[in-house]
Design an enzyme around this catalytic site. Structure first.
Site, PDB file in Angstrom:
ATOM      1  N   LYS A  56     -22.769 -32.057 -29.832  1.00 31.27           N
ATOM      2  CA  LYS A  56     -22.382 -30.794 -29.192  1.00 31.27           C
ATOM      3  C   LYS A  56     -23.042 -30.630 -27.825  1.00 31.27           C
ATOM      4  O   LYS A  56     -22.391 -30.231 -26.860  1.00 31.27           O
ATOM      5  CB  LYS A  56     -22.731 -29.631 -30.122  1.00 31.27           C
ATOM      6  CG  LYS A  56     -21.903 -29.669 -31.420  1.00 31.27           C
ATOM      7  CD  LYS A  56     -22.434 -28.670 -32.427  1.00 31.27           C
ATOM      8  CE  LYS A  56     -21.619 -28.696 -33.719  1.00 31.27           C
ATOM      9  NZ  LYS A  56     -22.264 -27.939 -34.787  1.00 31.27           N
ATOM     10  N   GLU A  62     -12.170 -25.994 -27.856  1.00 30.02           N
ATOM     11  CA  GLU A  62     -13.145 -24.896 -27.950  1.00 30.02           C
ATOM     12  C   GLU A  62     -13.941 -24.939 -29.251  1.00 30.02           C
ATOM     13  O   GLU A  62     -15.153 -24.689 -29.269  1.00 30.02           O
ATOM     14  CB  GLU A  62     -12.408 -23.548 -27.842  1.00 30.02           C
ATOM     15  CG  GLU A  62     -13.293 -22.345 -27.825  1.00 30.02           C
ATOM     16  CD  GLU A  62     -14.259 -22.334 -26.638  1.00 30.02           C
ATOM     17  OE1 GLU A  62     -13.797 -22.173 -25.513  1.00 30.02           O
ATOM     18  OE2 GLU A  62     -15.482 -22.513 -26.859  1.00 30.02           O
TER      19      GLU A  62
END
Ligand SMILES: NC(=O)c1ccc[n+]([C@@H]2O[C@H](COP(=O)([O-])OP(=O)(O)OC[C@H]3O[C@@H](n4cnc5c(N)ncnc54)[C@H](OP(=O)(O)O)[C@@H]3O)[C@@H](O)[C@H]2O)c1
Length: 426
Positions: free
Chosen positions: A203, A127
């Site tokens: 990302k 996460e």
């Protein structure tokens, strides 16, 4: 009891340690059993550290953790490629679940690491690898699972967002804003990965891989940084009703995944335009849920540690109740990435041209021949030998714009091409 091996006690590792200590009882009741840090790997055992902790937990021998059969869960917070990659692989081979905040590893080796985890019947969670404290990995896997995700826009790098905010709000130039970001600890002494757009590219590659269940090779992501943005561009963007942001973009299209990171003009009224300073945001569209925006702190010790501990809680529950989620991350598709030359966009171009009759007509002729049509033209100063002009195109295929740019370079009237920035209407 779940026994944890912590790899790294730096910025994030110390934050994770503090949360696990401070909320011990609360976490025990959430998981149903105690979470205990059994060992902590560091490079330098004698280093002075800012937190209170039991020094007997420290080791600089990774085998004390990876080969300890009592340890159920490894939390990798070393960062970088090696030795973190080897440690994660060894932990998985030994049947240990893994939590990591390492975007580089997940972007480069996610497919392999998740495949190994599934083979061994343990989970891998990450996460904190994207947007620090903002929950986005688990939402993509779970909360939005009923959706076909069609597009994702992200402001995923706090350093560049801080610099662009200072340039926009205070008129600082790029170098000054970068120095200030470094002084405040927002930018590293070597900020190249942030400034060049590489950090955001890792990302968006991770988010896209999860959203479309297909492994995205970072080499296929088109990347441009913010180093060429000048105050003139910021001011002209405002005049045209836009702001400049370093945008990570991913769109699922019938002829391939359009994935890229670059500075972009975005409409000043769009919710992403109000994401300032070091804050991050992700704005996505799913076919059932519609538009969703998630906003928060994309880095920093405690926001990142918050995401890591959330993963620890989930992984610990799965271990304790014997139901690891081993299938959730496997990429089942093989969608291709669309080459940037085939992507359609509107463009802002800032040029320096000779101030003489017929110049605009020559430029328009080159654009027209390459099927590039103009939405607006701004010519500010007159009566100087060389004047700036700004062109904004309608939607055009990137290769057609590039052909025009190549021809501009041979036009005697065009003295310089100062900047070319894509316009995203979002
Ligand atoms: N910092 C953030 O805001 C942030 C945000 C999102 C994600 N992340 C990710 O979180 C991870 C950790 O980042 P960080 O900022 O906490 O890093 P950091 O402050 O540099 O800490 C790294 C830790 O790992 C240890 N270490 C490094 N190399 C090692 C080796 N070869 N063997 C054993 N121990 C080693 C260091 O030991 P010593 O203490 O002895 O030097 C240190 O404790 C990275 O993957 C990063 O990308 C960080």
């Amino acid at each position: 009891m779940i026994k944890i091996g912590l790899l790294g006690l730096g910025t994030v590792g110390s934050g994770v340690y503090s949360i696990l200590e401070k909320h011990k009882e609360n976490l025990k009741s959430k998981v149903g059993t105690e979470l205990r840090i059994e060992k902590i790997l560091v490079k330098d055992i004698d280093k002075k550290r800012d937190i209170d902790f039991d020094k007997a937990l420290l080791t600089n021998n990774v085998e004390d953790i990876l080969e300890n059969p009592e340890i159920d869960l490894i939390v990798e917070l070393i960062g970088g490629e090696e030795p973190a990659y080897q440690y994660i692989v060894q932990a998985l081979k030994n049947g240990k679940a893994v939590v990591t905040a390492n975007k580089l590893l997940i972007a480069r080796y996610g497919q392999e690491i998740m495949g190994l985890a599934a083979e061994k019947g343990v989970s891998v969670s990450f996460e904190a690898s994207v947007a620090g404290g903002i929950p986005i990995i688990r939402p993509l896997r779970e909360s939005f699972a009923a959706n076909k995700i069609e597009r994702i826009y992200g402001i995923l790098n706090g350093t560049t967002n801080y610099i662009l905010t200072k340039m926009t709000e205070e008129g600082q130039d790029f170098q000054l804003a970068l120095k200030e970001a470094q002084k405040l600890g927002y930018a590293e002494s070597d900020p190249s990965s942030d400034i060049s757009g590489t950090d955001a590219a890792y990302k968006i590659a991770i988010l896209s891989s999860l959203a479309y269940e297909t492994a995205i090779d970072i080499k296929d992501v088109h990347i441009e940084g913010i180093e060429n943005i000048e105050i003139e561009d910021i001011e002209l963007a405002k005049e045209l009703g836009y702001l400049i942001k370093l945008l990570a973009i991913s769109k699922f299209t019938p002829d391939g995944i359009d994935i890229r990171v670059h500075p972009a003009f975005i409409p000043e009224y769009h919710p992403l335009a109000s994401v300032n300073d070091v804050y991050n945001a992700i704005y996505l569209y799913g076919d059932s849920v519609g538009d969703v925006m998630l906003y928060g702190q994309g880095a920093g010790q405690m926001p990142t540690a918050s995401a890591v501990v959330a993963d620890i809680i989930q992984a610990s529950k799965e271990i304790y109740y014997g139901s690891p989620d081993i299938n959730g991350h496997i990429y089942k598709n093989d969608h291709k990435v669309k080459d940037i030359s085939q992507v359609h966009n509107s463009f802002y171009l800032r040029l320096q041209v000779k101030d003489k009759p017929g110049v605009l007509a020559r430029i328009a002729e080159v654009l027209g021949r390459n099927q590039v049509s103009l939405a607006s033209v701004i010519q500010k100063h007159r009566y100087a030998p060389v004047v700036p002009i700004v062109l904004v195109t309608h939607q055009v295929k990137e290769e057609n714009l590039q052909k025009s740019i190549a021809e501009f370079k041979n036009l005697g009237e065009v003295i310089a091409i100062n900047n070319i920035i894509r316009v995203e209407e979002l």
